[in-house]
Design an enzyme around this catalytic site. Structure first.
Site, PDB file in Angstrom:
ATOM      1  N   LEU A   1      93.548 -25.011  22.694  1.00 47.17           N
ATOM      2  CA  LEU A   1      93.307 -26.183  21.858  1.00 47.17           C
ATOM      3  C   LEU A   1      93.368 -27.474  22.662  1.00 47.17           C
ATOM      4  O   LEU A   1      92.615 -28.413  22.401  1.00 47.17           O
ATOM      5  CB  LEU A   1      94.332 -26.233  20.719  1.00 47.17           C
ATOM      6  CG  LEU A   1      94.257 -25.118  19.679  1.00 47.17           C
ATOM      7  CD1 LEU A   1      95.422 -25.240  18.701  1.00 47.17           C
ATOM      8  CD2 LEU A   1      92.937 -25.152  18.929  1.00 47.17           C
TER       9      LEU A   1
ATOM     10  N   SER B   1     101.289 -28.906  15.401  1.00 46.61           N
ATOM     11  CA  SER B   1     102.242 -28.004  14.770  1.00 46.61           C
ATOM     12  C   SER B   1     101.527 -26.675  14.570  1.00 46.61           C
ATOM     13  O   SER B   1     100.806 -26.228  15.448  1.00 46.61           O
ATOM     14  CB  SER B   1     102.730 -28.603  13.459  1.00 46.61           C
ATOM     15  OG  SER B   1     103.593 -27.734  12.786  1.00 46.61           O
TER      16      SER B   1
ATOM     17  N   TYR C   1     109.445 -18.983  16.145  1.00 46.69           N
ATOM     18  CA  TYR C   1     108.211 -19.759  16.303  1.00 46.69           C
ATOM     19  C   TYR C   1     107.945 -20.585  15.047  1.00 46.69           C
ATOM     20  O   TYR C   1     107.700 -21.794  15.118  1.00 46.69           O
ATOM     21  CB  TYR C   1     107.027 -18.836  16.585  1.00 46.69           C
ATOM     22  CG  TYR C   1     105.710 -19.572  16.687  1.00 46.69           C
ATOM     23  CD1 TYR C   1     105.365 -20.248  17.854  1.00 46.69           C
ATOM     24  CD2 TYR C   1     104.821 -19.611  15.612  1.00 46.69           C
ATOM     25  CE1 TYR C   1     104.164 -20.949  17.945  1.00 46.69           C
ATOM     26  CE2 TYR C   1     103.625 -20.307  15.697  1.00 46.69           C
ATOM     27  CZ  TYR C   1     103.298 -20.971  16.866  1.00 46.69           C
ATOM     28  OH  TYR C   1     102.117 -21.665  16.943  1.00 46.69           O
TER      29      TYR C   1
ATOM     30  N   ASN D   1     100.644 -31.101  22.630  1.00 43.70           N
ATOM     31  CA  ASN D   1      99.984 -29.831  22.332  1.00 43.70           C
ATOM     32  C   ASN D   1     100.678 -28.629  22.964  1.00 43.70           C
ATOM     33  O   ASN D   1     100.513 -27.504  22.487  1.00 43.70           O
ATOM     34  CB  ASN D   1      98.532 -29.893  22.809  1.00 43.70           C
ATOM     35  CG  ASN D   1      97.845 -28.548  22.770  1.00 43.70           C
ATOM     36  OD1 ASN D   1      97.541 -28.020  21.696  1.00 43.70           O
ATOM     37  ND2 ASN D   1      97.611 -27.956  23.940  1.00 43.70           N
TER      38      ASN D   1
ATOM     39  N   THR E   1      92.646 -19.029  21.370  1.00 42.14           N
ATOM     40  CA  THR E   1      93.487 -19.615  22.413  1.00 42.14           C
ATOM     41  C   THR E   1      94.167 -18.500  23.197  1.00 42.14           C
ATOM     42  O   THR E   1      94.039 -17.318  22.863  1.00 42.14           O
ATOM     43  CB  THR E   1      94.566 -20.511  21.781  1.00 42.14           C
ATOM     44  OG1 THR E   1      95.424 -19.691  20.960  1.00 42.14           O
ATOM     45  CG2 THR E   1      93.934 -21.593  20.908  1.00 42.14           C
TER      46      THR E   1
ATOM     47  N   LYS F   1     107.983 -24.754  14.657  1.00 43.02           N
ATOM     48  CA  LYS F   1     106.838 -25.550  14.215  1.00 43.02           C
ATOM     49  C   LYS F   1     107.156 -26.328  12.934  1.00 43.02           C
ATOM     50  O   LYS F   1     106.698 -27.466  12.749  1.00 43.02           O
ATOM     51  CB  LYS F   1     105.623 -24.650  14.017  1.00 43.02           C
ATOM     52  CG  LYS F   1     105.046 -24.100  15.322  1.00 43.02           C
ATOM     53  CD  LYS F   1     104.597 -25.219  16.249  1.00 43.02           C
ATOM     54  CE  LYS F   1     103.850 -24.700  17.460  1.00 43.02           C
ATOM     55  NZ  LYS F   1     103.348 -25.799  18.329  1.00 43.02           N
TER      56      LYS F   1
END
Length: 305
Positions: A28, A192, A206, A98, A241, A210
């Site tokens: 990203l 996020s 994780y 990011n 990604t 976030k």
């Protein structure tokens, strides 16, 4: 307001903006860097590995993507980058947090449990995970976003001052008198995740990291208001990604409607268009916002936001 001001070329013009993107060498981060640079911005991409950054810079449209090796969890590295950009440009207009990592060492019990699972094995699977591994997820996904923001705070402030001076000069040239000075204010955008909204997966750390990042950026939007520095959040869904690459290959980029009504992964135009919107006049009134770019993923999960 005349019609020219409402054309796409005016609304989304980011010519001359200076942006910094952490984790900008792949995924990203690279998609956003290429979109910003293709539309006139100068972009610094930061990352731990220099080679991917250099390869990413070769994909620029105008030769204006600049790689800088940096760990977002190192005060010394961050200060070095700030000093480097201060010497080169003296200001920035946009900071994109990011950089991120996933929960480590996921395995057979990282899916929704069923009554058939042996509860002793479930207990052992989770209990013997490393405290250090989990702490590292928060360090990169949450704490680093705060540290990076404060590292660049003065350059963001100088970006505002430069934009204000340019707006004043433009008004004077056009004979606008003492009308209110308007300009696109400096901004922090943090990536996020939709994983911070849902409550039905087992990527506990994780998702928590976030969710924490999202809430922290809302706090920061309030905290930085006296300096006219905006803070917004992009919460992406499925994109091709490094983190999602294997899943992308396995699905061919297609998703069931039950997971995302768009039935596919997002692409570079969609995340790129989002950051260009936020960086431009079109998005200048956005502050403290969480923008879901997820093909409807979260809308499929009632009461999740």
């Amino acid at each position: 307001m005349d019609g020219k001001a409402l054309t796409a070329s005016s609304l989304f013009d980011i010519t001359g903006r200076v942006a910094v993107i952490t984790g900008g060498g792949t995924g990203l981060g690279l998609m956003m860097a290429k979109a910003l640079e293709a539309n006139g911005a100068k972009v610094y991409i930061l990352g731990r590995r220099l080679e991917p950054l250099q390869e990413a810079a070769k994909q620029s449209t105008h030769g204006n993507i600049h790689p800088v090796q940096c760990s977002v969890t190192s005060h010394a590295d961050l200060q070095g980058v700030v000093d480097h950009i201060a010497a080169k440009d003296g200001y920035i207009n946009l900071l994109v947090n990011n950089a991120g990592i996933s929960t480590p060492n996921l395995g057979p019990h990282a899916t929704r449990p069923t009554p058939k699972w042996d509860i002793s094995k479930v207990r052992d699977y989770w209990f013997h995970k490393s405290f250090a591994d989990y702490a590292a997820v928060f360090e990169t996904n949450t704490t680093a976003s705060l540290m990076v923001t404060f590292a660049f705070l003065e350059l963001l402030d100088k970006g505002n001052k430069k934009s204000e001076e340019e707006a004043k000069a433009s008004q004077a040239r056009n004979g606008a008198g003492k009308a209110r000075i308007e300009y696109v204010r400096s901004q922090v955008v943090t990536l996020s995740s939709v994983g911070g909204f849902g409550r039905d997966n087992s990527a506990f750390i994780y998702g928590a990291s976030k969710a924490a990042a999202t809430h922290m950026m809302k706090n920061l939007a309030t905290y930085l208001a006296p300096w006219k520095i905006r803070v917004n959040v992009i919460a992406p869904g499925y994109f091709n990604t490094d983190m999602m690459g294997n899943f992308y290959k396995a699905t061919g980029g297609r998703l069931p409607a039950s997971l995302a009504p768009e039935e596919r992964f997002g692409d570079a135009q969609e995340i790129g268009g989002t950051i260009v919107y936020l960086a431009s006049k079109a998005g200048a009134y956005c502050n403290g916002m969480v923008l879901l770019v997820d093909g409807g993923y979260v809308s499929n999960k009632p009461s999740s936001y």
